[in-house]
Structure formats: C-alpha cells, structure tokens
Design an enzyme around this catalytic site. Structure first.
Site, PDB file in Angstrom:
ATOM      1  N   LYS A   9       0.832  -1.206   0.000  1.00  0.00           N
ATOM      2  CA  LYS A   9       0.000   0.000   0.000  1.00  0.00           C
ATOM      3  C   LYS A   9       0.872   1.264   0.000  1.00  0.00           C
ATOM      4  O   LYS A   9       2.089   1.181   0.216  1.00  0.00           O
ATOM      5  CB  LYS A   9      -0.921  -0.030   1.227  1.00  0.00           C
ATOM      6  CG  LYS A   9      -1.871  -1.229   1.250  1.00  0.00           C
ATOM      7  CD  LYS A   9      -2.798  -1.141   2.459  1.00  0.00           C
ATOM      8  CE  LYS A   9      -3.674  -2.362   2.572  1.00  0.00           C
ATOM      9  NZ  LYS A   9      -4.650  -2.233   3.677  1.00  0.00           N
ATOM     10  N   TYR A  49     -12.209  -3.045  -2.941  1.00  0.00           N
ATOM     11  CA  TYR A  49     -12.702  -3.062  -1.564  1.00  0.00           C
ATOM     12  C   TYR A  49     -14.237  -3.058  -1.501  1.00  0.00           C
ATOM     13  O   TYR A  49     -14.813  -2.704  -0.465  1.00  0.00           O
ATOM     14  CB  TYR A  49     -12.131  -1.864  -0.797  1.00  0.00           C
ATOM     15  CG  TYR A  49     -10.694  -2.059  -0.362  1.00  0.00           C
ATOM     16  CD1 TYR A  49     -10.304  -3.188   0.361  1.00  0.00           C
ATOM     17  CD2 TYR A  49      -9.713  -1.105  -0.654  1.00  0.00           C
ATOM     18  CE1 TYR A  49      -8.989  -3.376   0.767  1.00  0.00           C
ATOM     19  CE2 TYR A  49      -8.397  -1.279  -0.238  1.00  0.00           C
ATOM     20  CZ  TYR A  49      -8.044  -2.416   0.471  1.00  0.00           C
ATOM     21  OH  TYR A  49      -6.750  -2.595   0.888  1.00  0.00           O
ATOM     22  N   ASN A 112      -1.676  -0.314   7.297  1.00  0.00           N
ATOM     23  CA  ASN A 112      -1.138  -1.644   7.640  1.00  0.00           C
ATOM     24  C   ASN A 112      -0.275  -2.244   6.527  1.00  0.00           C
ATOM     25  O   ASN A 112      -0.154  -3.446   6.396  1.00  0.00           O
ATOM     26  CB  ASN A 112      -2.261  -2.575   8.092  1.00  0.00           C
ATOM     27  CG  ASN A 112      -3.294  -2.842   7.007  1.00  0.00           C
ATOM     28  OD1 ASN A 112      -3.187  -2.312   5.905  1.00  0.00           O
ATOM     29  ND2 ASN A 112      -4.271  -3.678   7.307  1.00  0.00           N
ATOM     30  N   HIS A 115      -1.716  -5.490   1.501  1.00  0.00           N
ATOM     31  CA  HIS A 115      -2.962  -6.254   1.369  1.00  0.00           C
ATOM     32  C   HIS A 115      -2.637  -7.620   0.792  1.00  0.00           C
ATOM     33  O   HIS A 115      -1.786  -7.741  -0.080  1.00  0.00           O
ATOM     34  CB  HIS A 115      -3.930  -5.530   0.415  1.00  0.00           C
ATOM     35  CG  HIS A 115      -5.072  -6.405  -0.009  1.00  0.00           C
ATOM     36  ND1 HIS A 115      -6.203  -6.551   0.737  1.00  0.00           N
ATOM     37  CD2 HIS A 115      -5.213  -7.233  -1.086  1.00  0.00           C
ATOM     38  CE1 HIS A 115      -7.016  -7.420   0.137  1.00  0.00           C
ATOM     39  NE2 HIS A 115      -6.434  -7.836  -0.973  1.00  0.00           N
ATOM     40  N   GLU A 126      -9.261 -10.868  -7.509  1.00  0.00           N
ATOM     41  CA  GLU A 126      -8.375  -9.708  -7.376  1.00  0.00           C
ATOM     42  C   GLU A 126      -7.293  -9.694  -8.455  1.00  0.00           C
ATOM     43  O   GLU A 126      -6.957  -8.632  -8.995  1.00  0.00           O
ATOM     44  CB  GLU A 126      -7.772  -9.687  -5.967  1.00  0.00           C
ATOM     45  CG  GLU A 126      -8.836  -9.392  -4.911  1.00  0.00           C
ATOM     46  CD  GLU A 126      -8.329  -9.399  -3.483  1.00  0.00           C
ATOM     47  OE1 GLU A 126      -9.097  -8.990  -2.593  1.00  0.00           O
ATOM     48  OE2 GLU A 126      -7.176  -9.821  -3.237  1.00  0.00           O
TER      49      GLU A 126
HETATM   50  P1  CMP Z   1      -6.783  -5.036   3.898  1.00  0.00           P
HETATM   51  O1  CMP Z   1      -6.176  -6.355   4.163  1.00  0.00           O
HETATM   52  O2  CMP Z   1      -6.279  -4.249   2.757  1.00  0.00           O
HETATM   53  O3  CMP Z   1      -8.361  -5.244   3.704  1.00  0.00           O
HETATM   54  C1  CMP Z   1      -9.316  -4.300   4.080  1.00  0.00           C
HETATM   55  C2  CMP Z   1      -8.701  -3.125   4.776  1.00  0.00           C
HETATM   56  O4  CMP Z   1      -9.611  -2.323   5.481  1.00  0.00           O
HETATM   57  C3  CMP Z   1      -7.740  -3.620   5.832  1.00  0.00           C
HETATM   58  O5  CMP Z   1      -6.608  -4.152   5.223  1.00  0.00           O
HETATM   59  C4  CMP Z   1      -7.537  -2.384   6.660  1.00  0.00           C
HETATM   60  O6  CMP Z   1      -6.502  -1.566   6.154  1.00  0.00           O
HETATM   61  C5  CMP Z   1      -8.872  -1.669   6.492  1.00  0.00           C
HETATM   62  N1  CMP Z   1      -9.649  -1.747   7.719  1.00  0.00           N
HETATM   63  C6  CMP Z   1     -10.210  -2.822   8.254  1.00  0.00           C
HETATM   64  N2  CMP Z   1     -10.851  -2.485   9.391  1.00  0.00           N
HETATM   65  C7  CMP Z   1     -10.686  -1.159   9.557  1.00  0.00           C
HETATM   66  C8  CMP Z   1     -11.093  -0.227  10.541  1.00  0.00           C
HETATM   67  N3  CMP Z   1     -11.833  -0.614  11.584  1.00  0.00           N
HETATM   68  N4  CMP Z   1     -10.736   1.052  10.388  1.00  0.00           N
HETATM   69  C9  CMP Z   1      -9.999   1.426   9.314  1.00  0.00           C
HETATM   70  N5  CMP Z   1      -9.575   0.586   8.340  1.00  0.00           N
HETATM   71  C10 CMP Z   1      -9.919  -0.687   8.475  1.00  0.00           C
END
Ligand code: CMP
Length: 143
Positions: A9, A49, A112, A115, A126
């Site tokens: 990301k 998403y 984070n 993905h 995907e």
């Molecule tokens: P990812 O694995 O990319 O898949 C969905 C993303 O949503 C996840 O990583 C997080 O970055 C984001 N995400 C999930 N839960 C939350 C939350 N409570 N607040 C903000 N972002 C979230």
C-alpha cells in the site's frame, strides 16, 4: 498452481519497504509472476474493496489506497494464499505477531502496509481485477 494477489500500500511504498516485502516472499520460495507500480484509480479501489462498501471506514480506505503508488504483485506456489497471509500477519498491526510484516512495520489498522487475498477465490477475482492475462509471466526456475 495456486496464486495470490498482494499489494504494498502507499504507506509501505513511502516507507521504502518494497524490497523487504519482496525478499520475504522470495526467501520463502514463492514465485513472482506479476509485478507493477501504479497509482490505483478510484474505480479500481472501489471494486477491490467493494465488500467493505457499507463499512464506516470505506471512504477513508479508498482515499488512502488511491493517494499514492501501490506495488501490485501476483505470487505463485503451493498454499501461497494462506501462507502469504501468515507472513503478512493480523489486519490490525497492533495485534499482529512480531515477525510478520504488519507486526514489524504496521502503524495502525488503516496504515497496515500490505494487502493480501483472503481466499483462493478472492485471489482469482483480485488478480483479474488488477492484472491483464498478458501481464502475468509463466516461468520455470532453472536452479
Ligand atoms: P486489507 O487487508 O487491505 O483489507 C481491508 C482493509 O480495510 C484492511 O486491510 C484495513 O486496512 C482496512 N480496515 C479494516 N478495518 C478497519 C477499521 N476498523 N478502520 C480502518 N480501516 C480498516
């Protein structure tokens, strides 16, 4: 052969973690078959998403993933979907185990780093969303 979709990301790219992340999957023995640096469009991000579109964090998530370059990848290998997720760690970096990518580098749930597809069927969807068939390279290791 099983394939998964991974995307470093914008926070991972800005923090110069691309090489470190690729190194972890190469070291594990998985095969890189697709790779590109791109800034995702809003349309792509909203499709990617889409499962989260009713969640309160959806708008911020789309905003963030489209805010800068992303490294999109396809990796191949036995059990790669589940194994890649183990290497990534829990969604929330604050609870992700040390030694995982998010446990070692993630700041918070919205930043984070990476993905990874959560299931084989999701991976297929995907990969088709992010890559054309021509962008995926089939190759055999010579050693
Ligand atoms: P990812 O694995 O990319 O898949 C969905 C993303 O949503 C996840 O990583 C997080 O970055 C984001 N995400 C999930 N839960 C939350 C939350 N409570 N607040 C903000 N972002 C979230």
């Amino acid at each position: 052969m099983e394939r998964t979709f991974l995307a470093v990301k914008p926070d991972g790219v800005q923090r110069q973690l691309v090489g470190e992340i690729i190194r972890r999957y190469e070291a594990k023995g998985f095969k890189l078959v697709g790779l590109k640096l791109m800034q995702p469009t809003r349309e792509l991000a909203e499709k990617h998403y889409g499962v989260h579109k009713e969640r309160p964090f959806f708008a911020g998530l789309v905003e963030f993933i489209t805010s800068g370059p992303v490294v999109a990848m396809v990796w191949e290998g036995d059990g790669v979907v589940a194994s890649a997720r183990k290497i990534i760690g829990a969604t929330n970096p604050l609870t992700a185990e040390p030694g995982t990518i998010r446990g070692d580098y993630g700041a918070n749930i919205g930043r984070n780093i990476i993905h990874g597809s959560d299931a084989i069927e999701t991976a297929q969807t995907e990969i088709a969303l992010w890559f054309t068939p021509e962008e995926l390279v089939t190759w055999q290791p010579s050693i």
